[in-house]
Design a protein around this motif. Structure first.
Motif, PDB file in Angstrom:
ATOM      1  N   UNK A   1      -0.235  -8.719   8.415  1.00 26.04           N
ATOM      2  CA  UNK A   1       0.155  -7.790   7.356  1.00 26.04           C
ATOM      3  C   UNK A   1       0.488  -6.405   7.907  1.00 26.04           C
ATOM      4  N   UNK A   2      -0.294  -5.965   8.896  1.00 26.30           N
ATOM      5  CA  UNK A   2      -0.121  -4.622   9.457  1.00 26.30           C
ATOM      6  C   UNK A   2      -0.130  -4.699  10.987  1.00 26.30           C
ATOM      7  N   UNK A   3       0.939  -5.161  11.613  1.00 24.04           N
ATOM      8  CA  UNK A   3       0.944  -5.351  13.074  1.00 24.04           C
ATOM      9  C   UNK A   3       0.796  -4.028  13.824  1.00 24.04           C
ATOM     10  N   UNK A   4      -0.002  -4.055  14.898  1.00 24.42           N
ATOM     11  CA  UNK A   4      -0.213  -2.823  15.658  1.00 24.42           C
ATOM     12  C   UNK A   4       0.987  -2.472  16.540  1.00 24.42           C
ATOM     13  N   UNK A   5       2.022  -3.290  16.489  1.00 27.79           N
ATOM     14  CA  UNK A   5       3.280  -2.967  17.170  1.00 27.79           C
ATOM     15  C   UNK A   5       4.185  -2.095  16.298  1.00 27.79           C
ATOM     16  N   UNK A   6       3.800  -1.902  15.023  1.00 30.86           N
ATOM     17  CA  UNK A   6       4.586  -1.108  14.080  1.00 30.86           C
ATOM     18  C   UNK A   6       4.138   0.348  14.157  1.00 30.86           C
ATOM     19  N   UNK A   7       5.032   1.218  14.570  1.00 32.10           N
ATOM     20  CA  UNK A   7       4.691   2.634  14.762  1.00 32.10           C
ATOM     21  C   UNK A   7       4.271   3.316  13.465  1.00 32.10           C
ATOM     22  N   UNK A   8       4.684   2.769  12.324  1.00 34.67           N
ATOM     23  CA  UNK A   8       4.335   3.409  11.045  1.00 34.67           C
ATOM     24  C   UNK A   8       2.844   3.353  10.759  1.00 34.67           C
ATOM     25  N   UNK A   9       2.121   2.475  11.469  1.00 36.47           N
ATOM     26  CA  UNK A   9       0.676   2.370  11.247  1.00 36.47           C
ATOM     27  C   UNK A   9      -0.129   3.197  12.253  1.00 36.47           C
ATOM     28  N   UNK A  10       0.542   3.934  13.113  1.00 37.57           N
ATOM     29  CA  UNK A  10      -0.144   4.758  14.108  1.00 37.57           C
ATOM     30  C   UNK A  10      -0.996   5.812  13.392  1.00 37.57           C
ATOM     31  N   UNK A  11      -2.311   5.777  13.653  1.00 38.43           N
ATOM     32  CA  UNK A  11      -3.280   6.731  13.088  1.00 38.43           C
ATOM     33  C   UNK A  11      -3.336   6.717  11.563  1.00 38.43           C
ATOM     34  N   UNK A  12      -2.864   5.650  10.927  1.00 36.57           N
ATOM     35  CA  UNK A  12      -2.866   5.587   9.473  1.00 36.57           C
ATOM     36  C   UNK A  12      -4.291   5.510   8.942  1.00 36.57           C
ATOM     37  N   UNK A  13      -4.498   6.084   7.783  1.00 37.36           N
ATOM     38  CA  UNK A  13      -5.779   6.002   7.075  1.00 37.36           C
ATOM     39  C   UNK A  13      -5.978   4.553   6.626  1.00 37.36           C
ATOM     40  N   UNK A  14      -7.038   3.926   7.081  1.00 39.05           N
ATOM     41  CA  UNK A  14      -7.251   2.510   6.766  1.00 39.05           C
ATOM     42  C   UNK A  14      -7.492   2.268   5.279  1.00 39.05           C
ATOM     43  N   UNK A  15      -7.860   3.303   4.539  1.00 39.75           N
ATOM     44  CA  UNK A  15      -7.992   3.130   3.083  1.00 39.75           C
ATOM     45  C   UNK A  15      -6.647   2.751   2.473  1.00 39.75           C
ATOM     46  N   UNK A  16      -5.563   3.295   3.048  1.00 39.09           N
ATOM     47  CA  UNK A  16      -4.221   2.930   2.567  1.00 39.09           C
ATOM     48  C   UNK A  16      -3.921   1.463   2.870  1.00 39.09           C
ATOM     49  N   UNK A  17      -4.374   0.983   4.024  1.00 34.83           N
ATOM     50  CA  UNK A  17      -4.166  -0.426   4.361  1.00 34.83           C
ATOM     51  C   UNK A  17      -4.921  -1.320   3.382  1.00 34.83           C
ATOM     52  N   UNK A  18      -6.145  -0.929   3.041  1.00 33.45           N
ATOM     53  CA  UNK A  18      -6.923  -1.716   2.086  1.00 33.45           C
ATOM     54  C   UNK A  18      -6.258  -1.714   0.713  1.00 33.45           C
ATOM     55  N   UNK A  19      -5.725  -0.562   0.292  1.00 33.21           N
ATOM     56  CA  UNK A  19      -5.006  -0.494  -0.989  1.00 33.21           C
ATOM     57  C   UNK A  19      -3.836  -1.478  -1.001  1.00 33.21           C
ATOM     58  N   UNK A  20      -3.082  -1.516   0.086  1.00 31.53           N
ATOM     59  CA  UNK A  20      -1.927  -2.419   0.152  1.00 31.53           C
ATOM     60  C   UNK A  20      -2.371  -3.874   0.183  1.00 31.53           C
ATOM     61  N   UNK A  21      -3.474  -4.146   0.853  1.00 23.89           N
ATOM     62  CA  UNK A  21      -4.015  -5.503   0.878  1.00 23.89           C
ATOM     63  C   UNK A  21      -4.424  -5.942  -0.526  1.00 23.89           C
ATOM     64  N   UNK A  22      -5.107  -5.065  -1.245  1.00 27.58           N
ATOM     65  CA  UNK A  22      -5.533  -5.381  -2.611  1.00 27.58           C
ATOM     66  C   UNK A  22      -4.318  -5.630  -3.500  1.00 27.58           C
ATOM     67  N   UNK A  23      -3.277  -4.794  -3.349  1.00 30.54           N
ATOM     68  CA  UNK A  23      -2.058  -4.984  -4.132  1.00 30.54           C
ATOM     69  C   UNK A  23      -1.416  -6.327  -3.816  1.00 30.54           C
ATOM     70  N   UNK A  24      -1.421  -6.710  -2.542  1.00 28.33           N
ATOM     71  CA  UNK A  24      -0.858  -7.998  -2.139  1.00 28.33           C
ATOM     72  C   UNK A  24      -1.618  -9.142  -2.800  1.00 28.33           C
ATOM     73  N   UNK A  25      -2.935  -9.077  -2.770  1.00 25.69           N
ATOM     74  CA  UNK A  25      -3.738 -10.120  -3.402  1.00 25.69           C
ATOM     75  C   UNK A  25      -3.434 -10.216  -4.897  1.00 25.69           C
ATOM     76  N   UNK A  26      -3.378  -9.070  -5.564  1.00 18.54           N
ATOM     77  CA  UNK A  26      -3.085  -9.078  -7.002  1.00 18.54           C
ATOM     78  C   UNK A  26      -1.705  -9.665  -7.273  1.00 18.54           C
ATOM     79  N   UNK A  27      -0.698  -9.237  -6.495  1.00 22.56           N
ATOM     80  CA  UNK A  27       0.657  -9.765  -6.680  1.00 22.56           C
ATOM     81  C   UNK A  27       0.705 -11.276  -6.511  1.00 22.56           C
ATOM     82  N   UNK A  28      -0.109 -11.803  -5.607  1.00 30.48           N
ATOM     83  CA  UNK A  28      -0.090 -13.226  -5.299  1.00 30.48           C
ATOM     84  C   UNK A  28      -1.059 -14.030  -6.163  1.00 30.48           C
ATOM     85  N   UNK A  29      -1.594 -13.403  -7.203  1.00 28.78           N
ATOM     86  CA  UNK A  29      -2.342 -14.164  -8.204  1.00 28.78           C
ATOM     87  C   UNK A  29      -3.836 -14.222  -8.021  1.00 28.78           C
TER      88      UNK A  29
END
Length: 373
Positions: free
Chosen positions: A271-299
Motif C-alpha cells: 500500500x505504501x512502498x518505501x521506494x515512493x519518495x512521497x512517503x519520505x518522513x510522512x506522518x504515519x497517522x496519515x498512512x493509518x487514515x488511508x488504510x482505514x479508508x481503503x478498508x471502508x471502501x472495500x466493504x
C-alpha cells in the motif's frame, strides 16, 4: 471458442452512492459485487472471454480473486470502455455495468437471439407514466428506458466511440455514427444501483456473510539519535527516534499490517512502498487514515485492535491511554475497542540492548452490513 467478449464496467467512484463502501465492493456472502455480477452474467455465456474494467488502484486487489482479465479504467465510463475495447479480439462484444446487478439469464438469451440483426442490440423498457419534457407533454410511446447489457459489433462500437461526444450508453454512440439499433424487451428486475436505497429492490442480492476476520502485524525499527520519537501516533519524550523511511511509528506500521491482514488486502509495503519518495518522513497517522479508508471502501468495518509494544526503553506506561485515544479516533471506533500494552525482553536481544523496539498488533474486521445499514 465464443465469438463474443463480455465487458463489465466497474471503474466508477460511487460518488452518488453515499455509503462508506464503494458499491463495487458490497459483499454478497463473501463475494464483492464486481465478482458476483461478473460470474452471474458469465454463467449464461459459455466459453466467453471476460474483461473487467476497474480503477487502477484496485486492480492489484482484484486480480488474485478472479480468473478473468482486469484492465484499468478511465476518467469517464466511455473512456473505460475504450480501454477495454483495445483488448477485445472477438467480432461481438457485450457490455454491462457492475451496478446492473440482477441481470436475468432470459435477458441474455433475448440479446443473443438477435445477434447480427443490427449493429447493436439493446434491452429497453416502455414508459407507462405521462412524460413532460421542457414543460411539454410528449408521446410516451416514443420514450424508452435503455438498459444494459448491450450486444454490439466490436468494430462498429470502436468507430462510434472515436467521437469526442460523451454518450451515456453504447447504442446512442452507435446510432449517432450511422449504425443500426434493435430493441429487445428489457427487465424491470435489472435495475441499476445508483443510490444506497436502490439495493432494497434487488432480490438477487443476498446479505454479506456474518463473520469476523482477524489479522496480525509485526514491525521493528532501530533507534536513531536526535530524531523525534512518535509511537502509536503520540510523541514520546526520548533522546532518539526511529530510523525509517517515514516517521518510523512502529506501532502504527504493525497495526496497518494487522488491519490489511484481517481484510486480506496485502501488507503495508504494497500500500505504501518505501521506494515512493512521497512517503519520505510522512506522518504515519496519515498512512493509518488511508488504510482505514481503503478498508471502508472495500466493504470492511473495523471491530477492534490490540497493540503490544516490546521495548526496554523508553517507558511506555505514561503514554498508553493517549495512544489508545489517538488510534481509536483514526480507526473511527470507540477507545474501549482499542488496547495498548507494553512489555520488555528482560534485557535480551537487540531490544534488551536498547538498540530499537518491536510491536505486535492484532486487529479484527467484519463486512459492512449494507442490508441493514
Amino acid at each position: 471458442m465464443s465469438d463474443l467478449t463480455l465487458v463489465l464496467l466497474a471503474a466508477g467512484n460511487s460518488e452518488r452512492f453515499k455509503v462508506p463502501v464503494k458499491k463495487q465492493w458490497l459483499r454478497i456472502g463473501h463475494d464483492p459485487l464486481w465478482f458476483y455480477v461478473t460470474n452471474r452474467i458469465k454463467s449464461s455465456l459459455p466459453d466467453v472471454t471476460v474483461i473487467l474494467v476497474a480503477h487502477a488502484d484496485e486492480i492489484p486487489f482484484m486480480t488474485p480473486l478472479c480468473d478473468f482479465s482486469v484492465v484499468s479504467g478511465g476518467a469517464t465510463r466511455q473512456q473505460s470502455l475504450k480501454n477495454a475495447l483495445k483488448e477485445v479480439k472477438t467480432p461481438y462484444v457485450m457490455v454491462s455495468d457492475i451496478a446492473r446487478a440482477c441481470v436475468d439469464p432470459d435477458l441474455i438469451v433475448r440479446l443473443l437471439e438477435q445477434k447480427g440483426s443490427a449493429d447493436t442490440i439493446v434491452p429497453a423498457l416502455d414508459v407507462h407514466d405521462t412524460v413532460v419534457y421542457h414543460n411539454e407533454t410528449i408521446t410516451r410511446e416514443h420514450v424508452k428506458r435503455i438498459q444494459t447489457p448491450q450486444l454490439s459489433r466490436s468494430d462498429v462500437l470502436r468507430r462510434a466511440l472515436e467521437s469526442d461526444v460523451e454518450y451515456t450508453d453504447e447504442s446512442s454512440a452507435v446510432v449517432a455514427c450511422g449504425g443500426t439499433r434493435r430493441f429487445v424487451l428489457g427487465d424491470e428486475k435489472a435495475a441499476k444501483i445508483t443510490h444506497a436505497g436502490d439495493t432494497a429492490a434487488l432480490a438477487c442480492l443476498g446479505a454479506p456473510a456474518n463473520v469476523v476476520f482477524t489479522g496480525n502485524g509485526f514491525d521493528v525499527h532501530p533507534f536513531e539519535e536526535g530524531k523525534p520519537m512518535v509511537l502509536g501516533g503520540v510523541e514520546i519524550e526520548s533522546p532518539f527516534g526511529f530510523k525509517a523511511h517515514s516517521d518510523g511509528d512502529v506501532a502504527i506500521h504493525a497495526l496497518i499490517d494487522a488491519l490489511l491482514g484481517a481484510a486480506c488486502l496485502g501488507d503495508i509495503g504494497m500500500l505504501f512502498p518505501d521506494t515512493d519518495a512521497s512517503y519520505k518522513n510522512i506522518d504515519s497517522k496519515l498512512l493509518l487514515e488511508r488504510c482505514v479508508q481503503k478498508l471502508h471502501n472495500f466493504g470492511f468495518v473495523i471491530l477492534h485492535a490490540d497493540v503490544t509494544i516490546i521495548a526496554q526503553e523508553p517507558k511506555i506506561a505514561p503514554y498508553k491511554d493517549s495512544m489508545r485515544q489517538t488510534l481509536a479516533s483514526i480507526m473511527l471506533i470507540p477507545a474501549s475497542r482499542v488496547n495498548v500494552k507494553a512489555t520488555t525482553t528482560e534485557h535480551l536481544g537487540f531490544i534488551g540492548r536498547k538498540e530499537g523496539l518491536g510491536v505486535i498488533a492484532t486487529a479484527s474486521v467484519h463486512y459492512f452490513d449494507w442490508k441493514n445499514g
